[in-house]
Design a protein around this motif. Structure first.
Motif, PDB file in Angstrom:
ATOM      1  N   VAL A 146     -50.415 -35.319 -20.995  1.00 38.70           N
ATOM      2  CA  VAL A 146     -51.349 -35.925 -21.950  1.00 38.70           C
ATOM      3  C   VAL A 146     -52.552 -35.010 -22.153  1.00 38.70           C
ATOM      4  CG1 VAL A 146     -52.949 -37.847 -22.315  1.00 38.70           C
ATOM      5  CG2 VAL A 146     -50.618 -38.293 -21.532  1.00 38.70           C
ATOM      6  N   CYS A 147     -53.066 -34.467 -21.073  1.00 43.54           N
ATOM      7  CA  CYS A 147     -54.216 -33.566 -21.157  1.00 43.54           C
ATOM      8  C   CYS A 147     -53.878 -32.334 -21.990  1.00 43.54           C
ATOM      9  CB  CYS A 147     -54.666 -33.155 -19.759  1.00 43.54           C
ATOM     10  SG  CYS A 147     -56.123 -32.078 -19.751  1.00 43.54           S
ATOM     11  N   ILE A 148     -52.724 -31.725 -21.735  1.00 46.13           N
ATOM     12  CA  ILE A 148     -52.330 -30.521 -22.475  1.00 46.13           C
ATOM     13  C   ILE A 148     -52.190 -30.828 -23.962  1.00 46.13           C
ATOM     14  CG2 ILE A 148     -50.463 -28.854 -22.810  1.00 46.13           C
ATOM     15  CD1 ILE A 148     -50.041 -28.924 -19.744  1.00 46.13           C
ATOM     16  N   ILE A 149     -51.600 -31.952 -24.292  1.00 42.95           N
ATOM     17  CA  ILE A 149     -51.415 -32.317 -25.700  1.00 42.95           C
ATOM     18  C   ILE A 149     -52.758 -32.562 -26.386  1.00 42.95           C
ATOM     19  CG2 ILE A 149     -50.542 -34.136 -27.238  1.00 42.95           C
ATOM     20  CD1 ILE A 149     -48.161 -34.397 -25.224  1.00 42.95           C
ATOM     21  N   GLU A 150     -53.654 -33.257 -25.689  1.00 43.30           N
ATOM     22  CA  GLU A 150     -54.924 -33.631 -26.311  1.00 43.30           C
ATOM     23  C   GLU A 150     -55.972 -32.528 -26.287  1.00 43.30           C
ATOM     24  OE1 GLU A 150     -56.178 -37.237 -24.399  1.00 43.30           O
ATOM     25  OE2 GLU A 150     -54.617 -38.428 -25.385  1.00 43.30           O
ATOM     26  N   LYS A 151     -55.995 -31.724 -25.206  1.00 46.61           N
ATOM     27  CA  LYS A 151     -57.087 -30.765 -25.029  1.00 46.61           C
ATOM     28  C   LYS A 151     -56.654 -29.308 -24.977  1.00 46.61           C
ATOM     29  CE  LYS A 151     -59.610 -34.168 -22.302  1.00 46.61           C
ATOM     30  NZ  LYS A 151     -60.186 -34.461 -20.987  1.00 46.61           N
ATOM     31  N   GLY A 152     -55.375 -29.062 -24.787  1.00 43.47           N
ATOM     32  CA  GLY A 152     -54.901 -27.686 -24.657  1.00 43.47           C
ATOM     33  C   GLY A 152     -54.793 -27.280 -23.195  1.00 43.47           C
ATOM     34  N   GLU A 153     -53.880 -26.372 -22.946  1.00 48.31           N
ATOM     35  CA  GLU A 153     -53.576 -25.948 -21.578  1.00 48.31           C
ATOM     36  C   GLU A 153     -54.798 -25.390 -20.839  1.00 48.31           C
ATOM     37  OE1 GLU A 153     -50.447 -22.903 -19.413  1.00 48.31           O
ATOM     38  OE2 GLU A 153     -50.029 -23.579 -21.450  1.00 48.31           O
ATOM     39  N   GLU A 154     -55.638 -24.656 -21.540  1.00 48.67           N
ATOM     40  CA  GLU A 154     -56.811 -24.018 -20.914  1.00 48.67           C
ATOM     41  C   GLU A 154     -57.770 -25.032 -20.308  1.00 48.67           C
ATOM     42  OE1 GLU A 154     -56.584 -23.914 -24.553  1.00 48.67           O
ATOM     43  OE2 GLU A 154     -54.869 -22.607 -24.211  1.00 48.67           O
ATOM     44  N   SER A 155     -57.809 -26.226 -20.859  1.00 53.45           N
ATOM     45  CA  SER A 155     -58.742 -27.266 -20.403  1.00 53.45           C
ATOM     46  C   SER A 155     -58.173 -28.138 -19.283  1.00 53.45           C
ATOM     47  CB  SER A 155     -59.115 -28.173 -21.576  1.00 53.45           C
ATOM     48  OG  SER A 155     -59.710 -27.421 -22.604  1.00 53.45           O
ATOM     49  N   CYS A 156     -56.934 -27.884 -18.888  1.00 49.85           N
ATOM     50  CA  CYS A 156     -56.267 -28.781 -17.943  1.00 49.85           C
ATOM     51  C   CYS A 156     -55.788 -28.074 -16.674  1.00 49.85           C
ATOM     52  CB  CYS A 156     -55.078 -29.441 -18.640  1.00 49.85           C
ATOM     53  SG  CYS A 156     -55.543 -30.322 -20.140  1.00 49.85           S
ATOM     54  N   THR A 157     -56.414 -26.983 -16.325  1.00 56.31           N
ATOM     55  CA  THR A 157     -55.928 -26.197 -15.181  1.00 56.31           C
ATOM     56  C   THR A 157     -55.939 -26.995 -13.880  1.00 56.31           C
ATOM     57  OG1 THR A 157     -58.118 -25.199 -14.937  1.00 56.31           O
ATOM     58  CG2 THR A 157     -56.484 -23.945 -16.173  1.00 56.31           C
ATOM     59  N   ASP A 158     -56.945 -27.858 -13.698  1.00 57.47           N
ATOM     60  CA  ASP A 158     -56.994 -28.648 -12.468  1.00 57.47           C
ATOM     61  C   ASP A 158     -55.817 -29.621 -12.373  1.00 57.47           C
ATOM     62  OD1 ASP A 158     -58.133 -29.998 -14.650  1.00 57.47           O
ATOM     63  OD2 ASP A 158     -59.364 -31.278 -13.352  1.00 57.47           O
ATOM     64  N   LEU A 159     -55.438 -30.222 -13.500  1.00 57.31           N
ATOM     65  CA  LEU A 159     -54.304 -31.151 -13.507  1.00 57.31           C
ATOM     66  C   LEU A 159     -52.973 -30.408 -13.366  1.00 57.31           C
ATOM     67  CD1 LEU A 159     -55.497 -33.551 -16.325  1.00 57.31           C
ATOM     68  CD2 LEU A 159     -55.535 -33.955 -13.862  1.00 57.31           C
ATOM     69  N   ILE A 160     -52.895 -29.225 -13.945  1.00 62.36           N
ATOM     70  CA  ILE A 160     -51.696 -28.403 -13.805  1.00 62.36           C
ATOM     71  C   ILE A 160     -51.504 -28.015 -12.341  1.00 62.36           C
ATOM     72  CG2 ILE A 160     -50.675 -26.167 -14.397  1.00 62.36           C
ATOM     73  CD1 ILE A 160     -52.105 -26.480 -17.175  1.00 62.36           C
ATOM     74  N   GLU A 161     -52.581 -27.604 -11.693  1.00 62.65           N
ATOM     75  CA  GLU A 161     -52.498 -27.217 -10.274  1.00 62.65           C
ATOM     76  C   GLU A 161     -52.170 -28.425  -9.399  1.00 62.65           C
ATOM     77  OE1 GLU A 161     -52.334 -24.185  -8.943  1.00 62.65           O
ATOM     78  OE2 GLU A 161     -52.361 -23.546 -11.033  1.00 62.65           O
ATOM     79  N   ALA A 162     -52.697 -29.595  -9.719  1.00 59.50           N
ATOM     80  CA  ALA A 162     -52.392 -30.798  -8.950  1.00 59.50           C
ATOM     81  C   ALA A 162     -50.899 -31.123  -9.038  1.00 59.50           C
ATOM     82  CB  ALA A 162     -53.221 -31.982  -9.454  1.00 59.50           C
ATOM     83  N   HIS A 163     -50.323 -30.953 -10.220  1.00 62.54           N
ATOM     84  CA  HIS A 163     -48.884 -31.203 -10.385  1.00 62.54           C
ATOM     85  C   HIS A 163     -48.078 -30.164  -9.610  1.00 62.54           C
ATOM     86  CE1 HIS A 163     -45.237 -32.764 -12.070  1.00 62.54           C
ATOM     87  NE2 HIS A 163     -44.932 -31.589 -12.605  1.00 62.54           N
ATOM     88  N   LYS A 164     -48.486 -28.916  -9.662  1.00 58.41           N
ATOM     89  CA  LYS A 164     -47.795 -27.867  -8.896  1.00 58.41           C
ATOM     90  C   LYS A 164     -47.859 -28.169  -7.397  1.00 58.41           C
ATOM     91  CE  LYS A 164     -48.500 -23.946 -12.009  1.00 58.41           C
ATOM     92  NZ  LYS A 164     -49.166 -22.622 -12.133  1.00 58.41           N
ATOM     93  N   ASP A 165     -49.014 -28.605  -6.913  1.00 53.78           N
ATOM     94  CA  ASP A 165     -49.164 -28.956  -5.495  1.00 53.78           C
ATOM     95  C   ASP A 165     -48.219 -30.086  -5.107  1.00 53.78           C
ATOM     96  OD1 ASP A 165     -51.125 -27.021  -5.174  1.00 53.78           O
ATOM     97  OD2 ASP A 165     -52.796 -28.451  -5.322  1.00 53.78           O
ATOM     98  N   CYS A 166     -48.107 -31.085  -5.975  1.00 54.19           N
ATOM     99  CA  CYS A 166     -47.206 -32.206  -5.722  1.00 54.19           C
ATOM    100  C   CYS A 166     -45.757 -31.712  -5.652  1.00 54.19           C
ATOM    101  CB  CYS A 166     -47.366 -33.254  -6.816  1.00 54.19           C
ATOM    102  SG  CYS A 166     -46.310 -34.703  -6.593  1.00 54.19           S
ATOM    103  N   MET A 167     -45.373 -30.859  -6.579  1.00 45.25           N
ATOM    104  CA  MET A 167     -44.019 -30.327  -6.604  1.00 45.25           C
ATOM    105  C   MET A 167     -43.727 -29.500  -5.341  1.00 45.25           C
ATOM    106  SD  MET A 167     -42.568 -31.250  -9.544  1.00 45.25           S
ATOM    107  CE  MET A 167     -41.328 -30.048  -9.973  1.00 45.25           C
ATOM    108  N   ARG A 168     -44.683 -28.675  -4.940  1.00 46.27           N
ATOM    109  CA  ARG A 168     -44.521 -27.873  -3.726  1.00 46.27           C
ATOM    110  C   ARG A 168     -44.370 -28.773  -2.501  1.00 46.27           C
ATOM    111  NH1 ARG A 168     -49.049 -24.653  -6.021  1.00 46.27           N
ATOM    112  NH2 ARG A 168     -48.058 -22.927  -7.098  1.00 46.27           N
ATOM    113  N   ALA A 169     -45.132 -29.857  -2.465  1.00 43.12           N
ATOM    114  CA  ALA A 169     -45.072 -30.776  -1.331  1.00 43.12           C
ATOM    115  C   ALA A 169     -43.690 -31.415  -1.204  1.00 43.12           C
ATOM    116  CB  ALA A 169     -46.137 -31.857  -1.464  1.00 43.12           C
ATOM    117  N   LEU A 170     -42.977 -31.521  -2.319  1.00 42.86           N
ATOM    118  CA  LEU A 170     -41.622 -32.079  -2.307  1.00 42.86           C
ATOM    119  C   LEU A 170     -40.567 -31.020  -2.071  1.00 42.86           C
ATOM    120  CD1 LEU A 170     -41.905 -34.624  -5.249  1.00 42.86           C
ATOM    121  CD2 LEU A 170     -41.871 -35.108  -2.794  1.00 42.86           C
ATOM    122  N   GLY A 171     -41.000 -29.762  -1.894  1.00 41.55           N
ATOM    123  CA  GLY A 171     -40.056 -28.701  -1.560  1.00 41.55           C
ATOM    124  C   GLY A 171     -39.629 -27.819  -2.715  1.00 41.55           C
TER     125      GLY A 171
END
Length: 66
Positions: free
Chosen positions: A38-63
Motif C-alpha cells: 500500500v505504501c509503495i503504491i501510494e507514496k513510491g518505493e523511495e518513501s517506504c524503505t522502513d516498511l520494505i526492510e521490515a518485510h525483508k526482516d520478517c521473511m528472513r526470520a521465516l528462513g
C-alpha cells in the motif's frame, strides 16, 4: 499438571494429513507485505524503505534468503 499449551508442543507427527507444506514466499508475512505494498503504491518505493526492510526482516526470520 503441565503448563504447556498445545501451540508450544509443536506439530503433530505420524498422523496422516497433519504435515505442513512448505511456506511459499508469496504467502509469508501477510501483515508486513500488505502495508509495504500500500505504501509503495501510494507514496513510491523511495518513501517506504522502513516498511520494505521490515518485510525483508520478517521473511528472513521465516528462513527465506533475501
Amino acid at each position: 499438571m503441565s503448563s504447556m499449551s498445545a501451540a508450544s508442543v509443536g506439530p503433530l507427527r505420524g498422523i496422516e494429513g497433519t504435515e505442513k507444506k512448505p511456506l511459499k514466499p508469496c504467502c509469508a508475512c501477510p501483515e508486513t507485505k500488505k502495508v509495504r505494498d500500500v505504501c509503495i503504491i501510494e507514496k513510491g518505493e523511495e518513501s517506504c524503505t522502513d516498511l520494505i526492510e521490515a518485510h525483508k526482516d520478517c521473511m528472513r526470520a521465516l528462513g527465506f534468503k533475501i
